[in-house]
Every structure is written in structure tokens, then in C-alpha cells.
Motif scaffolding. Structure first.
Motif, PDB file in Angstrom:
ATOM      1  N   ARG A 150       0.549  -0.980  -0.181  1.00  0.00           N
ATOM      2  CA  ARG A 150       0.727   0.264  -0.474  1.00  0.00           C
ATOM      3  C   ARG A 150       0.758   1.441   0.474  1.00  0.00           C
ATOM      4  O   ARG A 150       1.615   0.873   0.691  1.00  0.00           O
ATOM      5  N   ASP A 151       0.248   2.500  -0.874  1.00  0.00           N
ATOM      6  CA  ASP A 151       1.200   3.644  -1.287  1.00  0.00           C
ATOM      7  C   ASP A 151       0.604   4.388   0.441  1.00  0.00           C
ATOM      8  O   ASP A 151       0.120   4.639   1.344  1.00  0.00           O
ATOM      9  N   LEU A 152       1.939   4.103   1.413  1.00  0.00           N
ATOM     10  CA  LEU A 152       1.603   5.223   2.564  1.00  0.00           C
ATOM     11  C   LEU A 152       2.414   6.696   2.463  1.00  0.00           C
ATOM     12  O   LEU A 152       2.658   6.369   4.189  1.00  0.00           O
ATOM     13  N   MET A 169       2.017   9.279   2.555  1.00  0.00           N
ATOM     14  CA  MET A 169       1.370  10.731   2.923  1.00  0.00           C
ATOM     15  C   MET A 169       1.712  10.469   4.773  1.00  0.00           C
ATOM     16  O   MET A 169       1.296  11.098   5.191  1.00  0.00           O
ATOM     17  N   VAL A 170       1.126   8.975   5.162  1.00  0.00           N
ATOM     18  CA  VAL A 170       0.664   8.802   6.645  1.00  0.00           C
ATOM     19  C   VAL A 170       2.011   8.594   7.206  1.00  0.00           C
ATOM     20  O   VAL A 170       2.374   9.548   8.205  1.00  0.00           O
ATOM     21  N   ARG A 171       3.172   8.276   5.984  1.00  0.00           N
ATOM     22  CA  ARG A 171       5.109   8.312   6.667  1.00  0.00           C
ATOM     23  C   ARG A 171       5.806   9.833   7.307  1.00  0.00           C
ATOM     24  O   ARG A 171       5.877  10.277   7.890  1.00  0.00           O
ATOM     25  N   ARG A 172       4.744  10.729   6.231  1.00  0.00           N
ATOM     26  CA  ARG A 172       5.638  12.092   5.626  1.00  0.00           C
ATOM     27  C   ARG A 172       4.422  12.895   7.104  1.00  0.00           C
ATOM     28  O   ARG A 172       5.296  13.161   7.497  1.00  0.00           O
ATOM     29  N   ILE A 173       3.566  12.410   7.552  1.00  0.00           N
ATOM     30  CA  ILE A 173       2.844  13.295   8.264  1.00  0.00           C
ATOM     31  C   ILE A 173       3.769  12.853   9.595  1.00  0.00           C
ATOM     32  O   ILE A 173       3.594  13.057  10.775  1.00  0.00           O
ATOM     33  N   ALA A 174       3.531  11.650  10.071  1.00  0.00           N
ATOM     34  CA  ALA A 174       4.448  10.582  11.483  1.00  0.00           C
ATOM     35  C   ALA A 174       5.414  10.776  11.456  1.00  0.00           C
ATOM     36  O   ALA A 174       5.909  11.468  12.803  1.00  0.00           O
ATOM     37  N   VAL A 175       6.311  11.870  10.478  1.00  0.00           N
ATOM     38  CA  VAL A 175       7.764  12.099  10.548  1.00  0.00           C
ATOM     39  C   VAL A 175       7.390  13.461  11.096  1.00  0.00           C
ATOM     40  O   VAL A 175       8.197  14.341  12.027  1.00  0.00           O
ATOM     41  N   THR A 176       7.072  13.891  10.324  1.00  0.00           N
ATOM     42  CA  THR A 176       6.466  15.579  11.266  1.00  0.00           C
ATOM     43  C   THR A 176       6.585  15.541  13.100  1.00  0.00           C
ATOM     44  O   THR A 176       6.818  16.163  13.223  1.00  0.00           O
ATOM     45  N   ALA A 177       5.128  15.100  12.906  1.00  0.00           N
ATOM     46  CA  ALA A 177       4.600  14.505  14.081  1.00  0.00           C
ATOM     47  C   ALA A 177       6.133  14.570  14.851  1.00  0.00           C
ATOM     48  O   ALA A 177       6.424  15.085  16.589  1.00  0.00           O
ATOM     49  N   GLY A 194      11.096   7.922  16.125  1.00  0.00           N
ATOM     50  CA  GLY A 194      11.387   8.631  14.711  1.00  0.00           C
ATOM     51  C   GLY A 194      11.865   7.568  13.786  1.00  0.00           C
ATOM     52  O   GLY A 194      11.370   7.677  12.639  1.00  0.00           O
ATOM     53  N   LEU A 195      12.346   6.280  13.869  1.00  0.00           N
ATOM     54  CA  LEU A 195      12.618   4.939  12.642  1.00  0.00           C
ATOM     55  C   LEU A 195      10.807   4.643  12.623  1.00  0.00           C
ATOM     56  O   LEU A 195      10.603   4.097  11.341  1.00  0.00           O
ATOM     57  N   ALA A 196      10.410   4.257  13.668  1.00  0.00           N
ATOM     58  CA  ALA A 196       9.350   3.795  14.020  1.00  0.00           C
ATOM     59  C   ALA A 196       8.209   4.617  12.756  1.00  0.00           C
ATOM     60  O   ALA A 196       7.150   3.982  11.880  1.00  0.00           O
ATOM     61  N   ALA A 197       8.715   5.812  12.763  1.00  0.00           N
ATOM     62  CA  ALA A 197       7.594   6.740  12.310  1.00  0.00           C
ATOM     63  C   ALA A 197       8.098   6.334  10.653  1.00  0.00           C
ATOM     64  O   ALA A 197       7.471   6.684   9.733  1.00  0.00           O
ATOM     65  N   ALA A 198       9.075   6.570  10.303  1.00  0.00           N
ATOM     66  CA  ALA A 198      10.006   6.678   9.013  1.00  0.00           C
ATOM     67  C   ALA A 198       9.669   5.238   8.139  1.00  0.00           C
ATOM     68  O   ALA A 198      10.581   5.641   7.404  1.00  0.00           O
ATOM     69  N   SER A 199       9.813   4.526   8.781  1.00  0.00           N
ATOM     70  CA  SER A 199       9.400   3.217   8.130  1.00  0.00           C
ATOM     71  C   SER A 199       8.106   2.984   8.286  1.00  0.00           C
ATOM     72  O   SER A 199       7.671   1.833   7.573  1.00  0.00           O
ATOM     73  N   ILE A 200       7.003   3.575   8.267  1.00  0.00           N
ATOM     74  CA  ILE A 200       5.999   3.136   8.064  1.00  0.00           C
ATOM     75  C   ILE A 200       5.748   2.685   6.426  1.00  0.00           C
ATOM     76  O   ILE A 200       6.238   4.050   4.992  1.00  0.00           O
ATOM     77  N   GLY A 201       5.386   1.472   6.124  1.00  0.00           N
ATOM     78  CA  GLY A 201       4.990   1.770   4.220  1.00  0.00           C
ATOM     79  C   GLY A 201       6.210   1.266   3.610  1.00  0.00           C
ATOM     80  O   GLY A 201       5.979   0.818   3.058  1.00  0.00           O
ATOM     81  N   ARG A 202       7.547   1.300   4.551  1.00  0.00           N
ATOM     82  CA  ARG A 202       8.589   0.711   4.077  1.00  0.00           C
ATOM     83  C   ARG A 202       9.422  -0.315   4.243  1.00  0.00           C
ATOM     84  O   ARG A 202      10.263  -1.499   4.282  1.00  0.00           O
ATOM     85  N   ARG A 203       9.258  -0.709   5.642  1.00  0.00           N
ATOM     86  CA  ARG A 203      10.011  -1.967   6.436  1.00  0.00           C
ATOM     87  C   ARG A 203       8.683  -2.229   8.186  1.00  0.00           C
ATOM     88  O   ARG A 203       7.870  -1.179   8.563  1.00  0.00           O
ATOM     89  N   LYS A 204       8.608  -3.158   8.009  1.00  0.00           N
ATOM     90  CA  LYS A 204       7.453  -3.288   9.880  1.00  0.00           C
ATOM     91  C   LYS A 204       8.347  -2.875  10.866  1.00  0.00           C
ATOM     92  O   LYS A 204       9.652  -3.663  10.988  1.00  0.00           O
ATOM     93  N   PHE A 205       7.287  -3.077  11.855  1.00  0.00           N
ATOM     94  CA  PHE A 205       7.802  -2.009  12.512  1.00  0.00           C
ATOM     95  C   PHE A 205       8.821  -2.960  13.400  1.00  0.00           C
ATOM     96  O   PHE A 205       9.909  -3.055  14.264  1.00  0.00           O
ATOM     97  N   ILE A 206       8.494  -4.634  13.693  1.00  0.00           N
ATOM     98  CA  ILE A 206       9.383  -5.045  14.130  1.00  0.00           C
ATOM     99  C   ILE A 206      11.228  -5.419  14.374  1.00  0.00           C
ATOM    100  O   ILE A 206      11.662  -6.309  14.926  1.00  0.00           O
ATOM    101  N   THR A 207      11.411  -4.899  12.940  1.00  0.00           N
ATOM    102  CA  THR A 207      12.417  -4.906  12.731  1.00  0.00           C
ATOM    103  C   THR A 207      13.172  -3.672  13.580  1.00  0.00           C
ATOM    104  O   THR A 207      14.498  -3.704  13.588  1.00  0.00           O
ATOM    105  N   ILE A 208      12.995  -2.913  14.245  1.00  0.00           N
ATOM    106  CA  ILE A 208      13.121  -1.351  14.609  1.00  0.00           C
ATOM    107  C   ILE A 208      13.400  -2.663  16.335  1.00  0.00           C
ATOM    108  O   ILE A 208      14.272  -2.411  16.625  1.00  0.00           O
TER     109      ILE A 208
END
Length: 423
Positions: free
Chosen positions: A64-66, A68-76, A104-118
Motif C-alpha cells: 500500500r502507498d503510505l 502521506m501517512v509516513r510524512r505526517i508521522a515523521v512531521t509529528a 523516529g525510525l518507526a515513523a520513517a518505516s511506515i510503508g517501507r519496513r515492518k515495525f518488528i525490525t526495530i
């Protein structure tokens, strides 16, 4: 009609799909996979399984193309960091810094990589460094004698006289009040608590394989330095300037003189200073936090001083500030272009100047820190070249061979079979 193959039924079983096959013992398997009675495949290492499970969907078109969600999360995250810095100041302690970085890595990982990798990557890294924090005062338990003259003698020999580089720099540059350029010195000194971790976060986002190697080198350098200043505790220049030879003749760890601003003899073990600026104090001082006073950020100076008071005061040999910044420069050297090489190596040299000028370390400590970093990088490259890279190539070749075997063993049931005519 062609002859049936040996060991296989000439007709499909009821309900059997075209890509089903039947083994010689009558066990049904799908797509060439072994049936329940066949021998199970060799178990892959647990860490490899976890890493594979943590990866994102292999096919980008299925994601899924996330964006916009990633950009919002990183800005937050940036907004949260700004509020945190305003209310609490910069995160100088390692645990809080790593937690903020992982958010910050969790925000930047949205749509790119699963959170479990962190969790898989950063939790062991953080736990090992927390273990280091718990054990860095082990020298006090061991009771090793503290060296007060070792680094002084080396630095004086290096200068070819009776003055250490720290004393000479403070003679020439120190003023009664911090000049503007001491702001840069204080920023460089304190950046040690942020920059190596920020680069680690950047590497993790760009290349997890490089991140794992960097984390291993980071941990190795940290613990080897711990062994160094556990076996050879050393007093820094600012402490030597407060104590006399008589007060430290028995190699004490934390004599009372360390906590007094003025030595009984002017300049203590480092001697008095012949200052170019007469209003400056005529002895070596610990001035790594003075730059914040120029900016009227007294809270930052107080936090630095408080943190320094809680640390191991005689962990000067080797300098971990110098070691980790040089490790960063050497590790990134083959991964960046000319500008990056200049910046990373310049950062290591600027850190060395800040450490010597502010009386945090001797040249002796810095050279040992640099040597430790170079040794760790050399060992890492040998292991990488002789063991890790060949193993990766071997696994890739085995995977390609298995894929080729599966492709060659898969038979299209709708294809026309070639039969041998009866004689």
C-alpha cells in the motif's frame, strides 16, 4: 498416450490439482514440496527466520502507498522532539536517546519496513550498551591503581619539553570568559552523545546489513575501551591540575583534591600557566561546558556538569570520545564521497582538539582511542572478507540452485507428453 513414470500413478487422483504430484510412496505433495512423511528440511537459524519475517512484502506492487501517512508521522515526530527539547533539553543519556530515535525510525518505516525490525535490531543493541553503562565503574570494584603520570609523561615527551598540549593550548587560547568559538568546542564535545547514534539510525534506514556491521563495531569498541580503562585507569588533565604529586603518590582513584577547584600548588601536576590573556585562570581547567554560558544556556551547562559528575572520572585511557568518532570516520570512509570523507574525518579531528583543549583528555588517550578504532575496523574487514561475504555468496548460490531444481522438476500437466511408440 505415453507410458507412466515409474513409481507414479498414470492417472490423477480424484480432487488432485494439475500442479499436485505423487511421491513414490504414494504421498501427495503440492508444487514439488515433500509430503508429511518426507524428511523435513533443515531448520534455518532462528535469527534468519525472524529477519525474514520482519521484511516488508517482497513485491512492491503489493504494498500500500503510505507515503502521506509516513510524512505526517515523521512531521509529528519532529514536533514531539522540539517540544521535548524545549521542556527537557537534549537527551544526553543513552537510553532516552535510543528510545527517541526508535520512535523516529518507526515513523520513517511506515510503508517501507515492518515495525518488528526495530525491535529485532535495536533492542539487543540498546541492551548491550545499557550493560556497558552498568559495568563501566567496575574498575572501582577491582581496585586497580589510577595512573596520574603516565599520560603526562608521554604528552610532555611528544611536545619535546615540560608542557603538555592541554596546558599549552589553554595558555594560548583560554580567556577569562568563554569566547564565541568555544560554543563550537562545546557543541563538538557534546555531539559525541548524539552523532554516532544518529548515523546509526541513518544507516539502519538505508542499509540494514551495513547497520549490523556498524553496531557490531560500535559495541566492540565500547567494551574494549571498558577493558582498557578498567585495567589501566587514568586521570584526565583537569584532575591532574587539581592534585599535587604528594597527594597522588599512592595512585588513588578519587582523592579529595579532584573535587577542589584550586590545587595546593598552582596548576598541580601540570604546573602553572603563562597565559596570553592575563585575566584567565593561571591553571588548567575543565572547560568543555563553557561554550553554553556564552549562549546564556546555563541549563545545558549544568546538565553537562551533572552528567560528568556521575560518570567514571578516571576512565581516560583510552578516550572513547576519540575512539568512536574515529570509528565513525573509518567505517563511513568507503561508503561516502569526497565531501563525506572530509566531514567525517574532520569531525574526528575536531573532537580531538576539543578533548585536549578542554582538559578532558591527553594526546596519549586520543591516540589509543584512534588505535582501538583502527584495530576494530581492521578485524571487521577481515571477518567480512573471509567469512561473512563468502557465506552470503554461498547461501545465494544455494538458493539459486534450489530455485533451479524446483523449476526443472516442475512439470506442466497440460503439456503434450512424448511417448515411445510400441515396437
Amino acid at each position: 498416450m505415453g507410458f507412466p513414470r515409474s513409481g507414479k500413478s498414470s492417472e490423477r487422483r480424484e480432487g488432485q490439482k494439475p500442479d499436485d504430484t505423487t511421491s513414490a510412496d504414494g504421498t501427495l505433495s503440492r508444487s514439488g514440496r515433500p509430503g508429511p512423511d518426507a524428511e523435513p528440511p533443515e531448520m534455518a537459524p532462528v535469527l534468519d527466520d525472524l529477519a525474514a519475517a520482519a521484511e516488508m512484502e517482497a513485491h512492491p506492487e503489493n504494498r500500500r502507498d503510505l507515503t502521506m501517512v509516513r510524512r505526517i508521522a515523521v512531521t509529528a515526530w519532529f514536533l514531539v522532539m522540539a517540544v521535548h527539547i524545549y521542556l527537557e533539553g537534549l537527551a544526553w543519556d543513552r537510553t532516552r536517546l535510543i528510545i527517541l530515535l526508535c520512535l523516529g525510525l518507526a515513523a520513517a518505516s511506515i510503508g517501507r519496513r515492518k515495525f518488528i525490525t526495530i525491535i529485532l535490531d535495536w533492542a539487543p543493541f540498546a541492551l548491550i550498551l545499557i550493560l556497558y553503562d552498568w559495568t563501566r565503574n567496575i574498575a572501582q570494584i577491582v581496585g586497580m591503581p589510577t595512573h596520574w603520570h603516565l599520560a603526562i609523561d608521554f604528552d610532555k615527551w611528544l611536545m619535546g619539553g615540560d608542557v603538555t598540549p592541554t596546558a599549552w593550548l589553554q595558555e594560548q587560547l583560554k580567556q577569562a570568559s568563554p569566547p564565541w568559538w568555544e560554543v563550537i568546542v562545546s557543541v563538538v564535545y557534546m555531539s559525541y552523545f548524539i552523532v554516532p547514534y544518529a548515523v546509526a539510525a541513518w544507516l539502519w534506514l538505508k542499509d540494514r546489513h551495513a547497520w549490523r556491521r556498524y553496531a557490531a563495531c560500535f559495541v566492540a569498541t565500547t567494551f574494549l575501551a571498558l577493558i582498557g580503562y578498567t585495567l589501566v585507569p587514568g586521570a584526565p588533565p583537569w584532575a591532574a591540575a587539581r592534585c599535587t604529586a604528594v597527594e597522588v603518590q599512592d595512585y588513588p582513584r578519587d582523592p579529595i583534591c579532584m573535587y577542589s577547584q584550586d590545587a595546593d600548588e598552582p596548576g598541580g601536576l601540570l604546573g602553572p600557566l603563562d597565559n596570553a590573556y592575563p585575566d584567565a585562570a593561571p591553571y588548567v581547567e575543565r572547560i568543555s561546558a563553557r561554550g553554553w554560558n556564552f549562549l546564556n544556556i546555563s541549563m545545558a551547562s549544568q546538565l553537562v556538569t551533572l552528567g560528568q559528575g556521575k560518570s567514571n572520572l578516571v576512565a581516560a585511557i583510552p578516550s572513547l570520545h576519540a575512539g568512536l568518532t574515529m570509528l565513525l570516520a573509518l567505517f563511513m570512509w568507503p561508503r561516502v564521497k569526497a565531501l563525506g570523507k572530509t566531514l567525517f574525518m574532520g569531525y574526528a579531528l575536531a573532537m580531538a582538539f576539543a578533548l585536549v583543549y578542554t582538559a578532558e583528555h591527553y594526546i596519549f588517550d586520543i591516540l589509543l582511542g584512534w588505535g582501538l578504532a583502527a584495530a576494530v575496523i581492521a578485524v571487521y574487514r577481515i571477518i567480512d572478507r573471509k567469512y561473512l561475504i563468502p557465506r552470503q555468496e554461498r547461501r545465494a548460490a544455494e538458493a539459486d540452485a534450489e530455485a533451479a531444481d524446483v523449476d526443472s522438476g516442475t512439470e506442466d500437466p497440460d503439456a503434450e507428453k512424448v511417448s515411445t511408440p510400441a515396437s
